[in-house]
Design a protein around this motif. Structure first.
Motif, PDB file in Angstrom:
ATOM      1  N   ASP A  53      37.740 -43.237   3.301  1.00  0.00           N
ATOM      2  CA  ASP A  53      36.533 -43.141   2.228  1.00  0.00           C
ATOM      3  C   ASP A  53      36.720 -41.964   1.252  1.00  0.00           C
ATOM      4  O   ASP A  53      36.313 -41.936  -0.099  1.00  0.00           O
ATOM      5  N   ASP A  54      37.557 -40.895   1.728  1.00  0.00           N
ATOM      6  CA  ASP A  54      37.916 -39.926   0.707  1.00  0.00           C
ATOM      7  C   ASP A  54      38.641 -40.208  -0.314  1.00  0.00           C
ATOM      8  O   ASP A  54      38.254 -39.685  -1.586  1.00  0.00           O
ATOM      9  N   THR A  55      39.262 -41.346  -0.371  1.00  0.00           N
ATOM     10  CA  THR A  55      40.103 -41.635  -1.598  1.00  0.00           C
ATOM     11  C   THR A  55      39.116 -42.632  -2.665  1.00  0.00           C
ATOM     12  O   THR A  55      39.526 -42.862  -3.540  1.00  0.00           O
ATOM     13  N   ARG A  56      38.013 -43.272  -2.183  1.00  0.00           N
ATOM     14  CA  ARG A  56      37.278 -44.127  -2.901  1.00  0.00           C
ATOM     15  C   ARG A  56      35.677 -43.579  -3.215  1.00  0.00           C
ATOM     16  O   ARG A  56      35.155 -44.087  -3.931  1.00  0.00           O
ATOM     17  N   ALA A  57      35.319 -42.748  -2.401  1.00  0.00           N
ATOM     18  CA  ALA A  57      33.616 -42.300  -2.363  1.00  0.00           C
ATOM     19  C   ALA A  57      33.721 -41.348  -3.764  1.00  0.00           C
ATOM     20  O   ALA A  57      34.682 -40.847  -4.404  1.00  0.00           O
ATOM     21  N   ILE A  58      32.477 -41.695  -4.426  1.00  0.00           N
ATOM     22  CA  ILE A  58      32.244 -41.184  -5.914  1.00  0.00           C
ATOM     23  C   ILE A  58      31.473 -40.001  -5.741  1.00  0.00           C
ATOM     24  O   ILE A  58      30.329 -40.165  -5.181  1.00  0.00           O
ATOM     25  N   PRO A  59      31.775 -38.736  -6.176  1.00  0.00           N
ATOM     26  CA  PRO A  59      31.114 -37.492  -6.188  1.00  0.00           C
ATOM     27  C   PRO A  59      29.719 -37.961  -6.504  1.00  0.00           C
ATOM     28  O   PRO A  59      29.497 -38.159  -7.869  1.00  0.00           O
ATOM     29  N   ILE A  60      28.634 -37.494  -6.142  1.00  0.00           N
ATOM     30  CA  ILE A  60      27.161 -37.560  -6.616  1.00  0.00           C
ATOM     31  C   ILE A  60      27.202 -36.970  -8.141  1.00  0.00           C
ATOM     32  O   ILE A  60      26.518 -37.494  -9.027  1.00  0.00           O
ATOM     33  N   ASP A  61      27.827 -35.604  -8.190  1.00  0.00           N
ATOM     34  CA  ASP A  61      27.662 -35.033  -9.457  1.00  0.00           C
ATOM     35  C   ASP A  61      28.260 -35.776 -10.641  1.00  0.00           C
ATOM     36  O   ASP A  61      27.784 -35.806 -11.795  1.00  0.00           O
ATOM     37  N   ARG A  62      29.232 -36.464 -10.387  1.00  0.00           N
ATOM     38  CA  ARG A  62      30.050 -37.437 -11.410  1.00  0.00           C
ATOM     39  C   ARG A  62      29.565 -38.423 -11.820  1.00  0.00           C
ATOM     40  O   ARG A  62      29.279 -38.852 -12.872  1.00  0.00           O
ATOM     41  N   LEU A  63      28.672 -39.279 -10.760  1.00  0.00           N
ATOM     42  CA  LEU A  63      27.914 -40.351 -11.048  1.00  0.00           C
ATOM     43  C   LEU A  63      26.709 -39.917 -11.773  1.00  0.00           C
ATOM     44  O   LEU A  63      26.496 -40.594 -12.697  1.00  0.00           O
ATOM     45  N   ALA A  64      26.085 -38.942 -11.349  1.00  0.00           N
ATOM     46  CA  ALA A  64      25.071 -38.494 -12.267  1.00  0.00           C
ATOM     47  C   ALA A  64      25.173 -38.178 -13.657  1.00  0.00           C
ATOM     48  O   ALA A  64      24.260 -38.652 -14.635  1.00  0.00           O
ATOM     49  N   ALA A  65      26.197 -37.455 -13.927  1.00  0.00           N
ATOM     50  CA  ALA A  65      26.656 -37.353 -15.335  1.00  0.00           C
ATOM     51  C   ALA A  65      27.177 -38.465 -15.970  1.00  0.00           C
ATOM     52  O   ALA A  65      26.648 -38.630 -17.237  1.00  0.00           O
ATOM     53  N   LEU A  66      27.890 -39.542 -15.475  1.00  0.00           N
ATOM     54  CA  LEU A  66      27.760 -40.952 -16.278  1.00  0.00           C
ATOM     55  C   LEU A  66      26.686 -41.221 -16.491  1.00  0.00           C
ATOM     56  O   LEU A  66      26.371 -42.119 -17.685  1.00  0.00           O
ATOM     57  N   LEU A  67      25.807 -41.213 -15.691  1.00  0.00           N
ATOM     58  CA  LEU A  67      24.465 -41.844 -15.871  1.00  0.00           C
ATOM     59  C   LEU A  67      23.564 -41.221 -16.837  1.00  0.00           C
ATOM     60  O   LEU A  67      22.551 -41.414 -17.351  1.00  0.00           O
ATOM     61  N   GLY A  68      24.077 -40.072 -17.374  1.00  0.00           N
ATOM     62  CA  GLY A  68      23.316 -39.048 -18.397  1.00  0.00           C
ATOM     63  C   GLY A  68      22.203 -38.284 -17.658  1.00  0.00           C
ATOM     64  O   GLY A  68      21.167 -37.906 -18.302  1.00  0.00           O
ATOM     65  N   GLY A  69      22.289 -38.052 -16.234  1.00  0.00           N
ATOM     66  CA  GLY A  69      21.348 -37.411 -15.486  1.00  0.00           C
ATOM     67  C   GLY A  69      20.579 -38.420 -14.568  1.00  0.00           C
ATOM     68  O   GLY A  69      20.406 -39.565 -15.004  1.00  0.00           O
ATOM     69  N   ALA A  70      20.295 -38.031 -13.461  1.00  0.00           N
ATOM     70  CA  ALA A  70      19.542 -38.891 -12.376  1.00  0.00           C
ATOM     71  C   ALA A  70      18.900 -38.052 -11.439  1.00  0.00           C
ATOM     72  O   ALA A  70      19.375 -36.776 -11.142  1.00  0.00           O
ATOM     73  N   ARG A  71      17.649 -38.577 -10.946  1.00  0.00           N
ATOM     74  CA  ARG A  71      17.148 -37.770  -9.705  1.00  0.00           C
ATOM     75  C   ARG A  71      17.864 -38.422  -8.750  1.00  0.00           C
ATOM     76  O   ARG A  71      18.025 -39.823  -8.522  1.00  0.00           O
ATOM     77  N   GLN A  72      17.693 -37.808  -7.474  1.00  0.00           N
ATOM     78  CA  GLN A  72      18.407 -38.090  -6.283  1.00  0.00           C
ATOM     79  C   GLN A  72      17.110 -38.200  -5.158  1.00  0.00           C
ATOM     80  O   GLN A  72      16.360 -37.287  -5.151  1.00  0.00           O
ATOM     81  N   GLU A  73      17.292 -39.084  -4.470  1.00  0.00           N
ATOM     82  CA  GLU A  73      16.460 -39.406  -3.251  1.00  0.00           C
ATOM     83  C   GLU A  73      17.086 -39.581  -1.951  1.00  0.00           C
ATOM     84  O   GLU A  73      17.927 -40.502  -1.926  1.00  0.00           O
ATOM     85  N   PRO A  74      17.027 -38.882  -0.873  1.00  0.00           N
ATOM     86  CA  PRO A  74      17.684 -39.045   0.391  1.00  0.00           C
ATOM     87  C   PRO A  74      17.259 -40.374   0.785  1.00  0.00           C
ATOM     88  O   PRO A  74      16.051 -40.692   0.567  1.00  0.00           O
ATOM     89  N   VAL A  75      18.335 -41.192   1.426  1.00  0.00           N
ATOM     90  CA  VAL A  75      17.753 -42.398   2.130  1.00  0.00           C
ATOM     91  C   VAL A  75      18.028 -42.078   3.652  1.00  0.00           C
ATOM     92  O   VAL A  75      19.027 -42.403   3.917  1.00  0.00           O
ATOM     93  N   HIS A  76      16.812 -41.871   4.373  1.00  0.00           N
ATOM     94  CA  HIS A  76      17.100 -41.846   5.829  1.00  0.00           C
ATOM     95  C   HIS A  76      17.334 -43.190   6.381  1.00  0.00           C
ATOM     96  O   HIS A  76      16.805 -44.216   6.364  1.00  0.00           O
ATOM     97  N   VAL A  77      18.380 -43.175   7.421  1.00  0.00           N
ATOM     98  CA  VAL A  77      18.810 -44.353   8.151  1.00  0.00           C
ATOM     99  C   VAL A  77      17.876 -44.366   9.529  1.00  0.00           C
ATOM    100  O   VAL A  77      17.977 -43.637  10.491  1.00  0.00           O
ATOM    101  N   PRO A  78      17.161 -45.463   9.753  1.00  0.00           N
ATOM    102  CA  PRO A  78      16.381 -45.640  10.805  1.00  0.00           C
ATOM    103  C   PRO A  78      17.395 -45.921  12.021  1.00  0.00           C
ATOM    104  O   PRO A  78      18.158 -46.459  11.919  1.00  0.00           O
ATOM    105  N   HIS A  79      16.764 -45.490  13.257  1.00  0.00           N
ATOM    106  CA  HIS A  79      17.644 -45.879  14.340  1.00  0.00           C
ATOM    107  C   HIS A  79      17.687 -47.137  14.984  1.00  0.00           C
ATOM    108  O   HIS A  79      18.713 -47.514  15.525  1.00  0.00           O
ATOM    109  N   ASP A  80      16.733 -48.424  14.231  1.00  0.00           N
ATOM    110  CA  ASP A  80      17.165 -49.455  14.747  1.00  0.00           C
ATOM    111  C   ASP A  80      17.420 -50.378  13.196  1.00  0.00           C
ATOM    112  O   ASP A  80      16.830 -51.703  13.055  1.00  0.00           O
TER     113      ASP A  80
END
Length: 247
Positions: A144-171
């Motif tokens: 995944d290190d070879t393909r994961a997209i840094p959040i900052d890079r993605l936000a910059a390409l979008l022209g700015g973006a807000r981030q929301e954490p997505v919590h993963v439920p136990h089930d």
């Protein structure tokens, strides 16, 4: 050949949309009257107002429910629609598969009239907080290190973006990478791993030692002892993020 022509054959069995994550995604889409889903896969999380799904893999398209939005076989870098084609465009756990990220994001911005919603993950947080890759399967994290997209890079390409954490439920019903964080036995199931690209694309012989150690730790109770704190949690933040930007 699209990557999920080989990886996605059993996707519909282990990757059922989780209603809590769906609610967060749909809230991020706001009051969009029409939505295009890019990298749509089998159609998980598509809201009722989805008018088109774009997906390169025919294997994935074939697993879409009969009543889902029409799908076209195409890639994010060349969306087969005109400018300002929909109120909102969404792309969920897909940008890391694109061959040209900048071109794909440019296409999302071209097509969206009002909003773009992307679900991705922060690889550094994922590596540091998810016990499976930290303790047992670092080889998968290295992939995944070879393909994961840094959040900052993605936000910059979008022209700015807000981030929301997505919590993963136990089930969690959607069997993506960290979905089984409180159900460790699930990762011993080859069918579960087949629906998670970071495992499906890592050689089985590379995973085997870590899986053997996990099997032993579960049998002896060492895993439960070491991760007793997790067993008391209902959700966890392991780095999944929604990026939302207004076009």
């Amino acid at each position: 050949m699209a990557i999920y022509d080989t990886l996605g054959a059993t996707y519909g069995r282990t990757r059922q949309p989780d209603p809590r994550i769906a609610a967060q995604i749909h809230a991020a889409l706001g009051d969009a009257s029409d939505v295009i889903n890019v990298g749509a896969g089998t159609g998980s999380y598509e809201p009722p107002q989805t008018v088109l799904a774009v997906e390169p893999s025919q294997i994935m398209i074939a697993q879409r429910p009969r009543q889902s939005a029409p799908a076209v076989r195409a890639v994010a870098e060349h969306l087969p629609v005109g400018d300002n084609a929909a109120d909102a465009v969404m792309a969920l756990l897909t940008v890391h598969h694109w061959s040209d990220l900048a071109a794909g994001i440019a296409e999302l911005r071209r097509v969206a009239r009002r909003r773009i919603v992307i679900l991705t993950w922060d690889q550094q947080i994922f590596r540091e907080t998810f016990w499976l890759v930290r303790e047992y399967l670092p080889q998968a994290a290295a992939f995944d290190d070879t393909r994961a997209i840094p959040i900052d890079r993605l936000a910059a390409l979008l022209g700015g973006a807000r981030q929301e954490p997505v919590h993963v439920p136990h089930d969690c019903t959607d069997g993506f990478g960290a979905a089984y964080w409180r159900r460790p036995h699930a990762y011993l199931d080859p069918q579960v791993r087949a629906g998670i690209s970071m495992f499906a694309q890592t050689r089985e012989d590379a995973l085997a030692p870590g899986l053997a150690t996990l099997t032993e730790d579960l049998a002896t109770g060492d895993w439960n002892h070491r991760h007793a704190d997790l067993l008391a949690l209902d959700t966890i933040d392991v780095g999944y993020r929604l990026l939302v930007t207004d076009a």
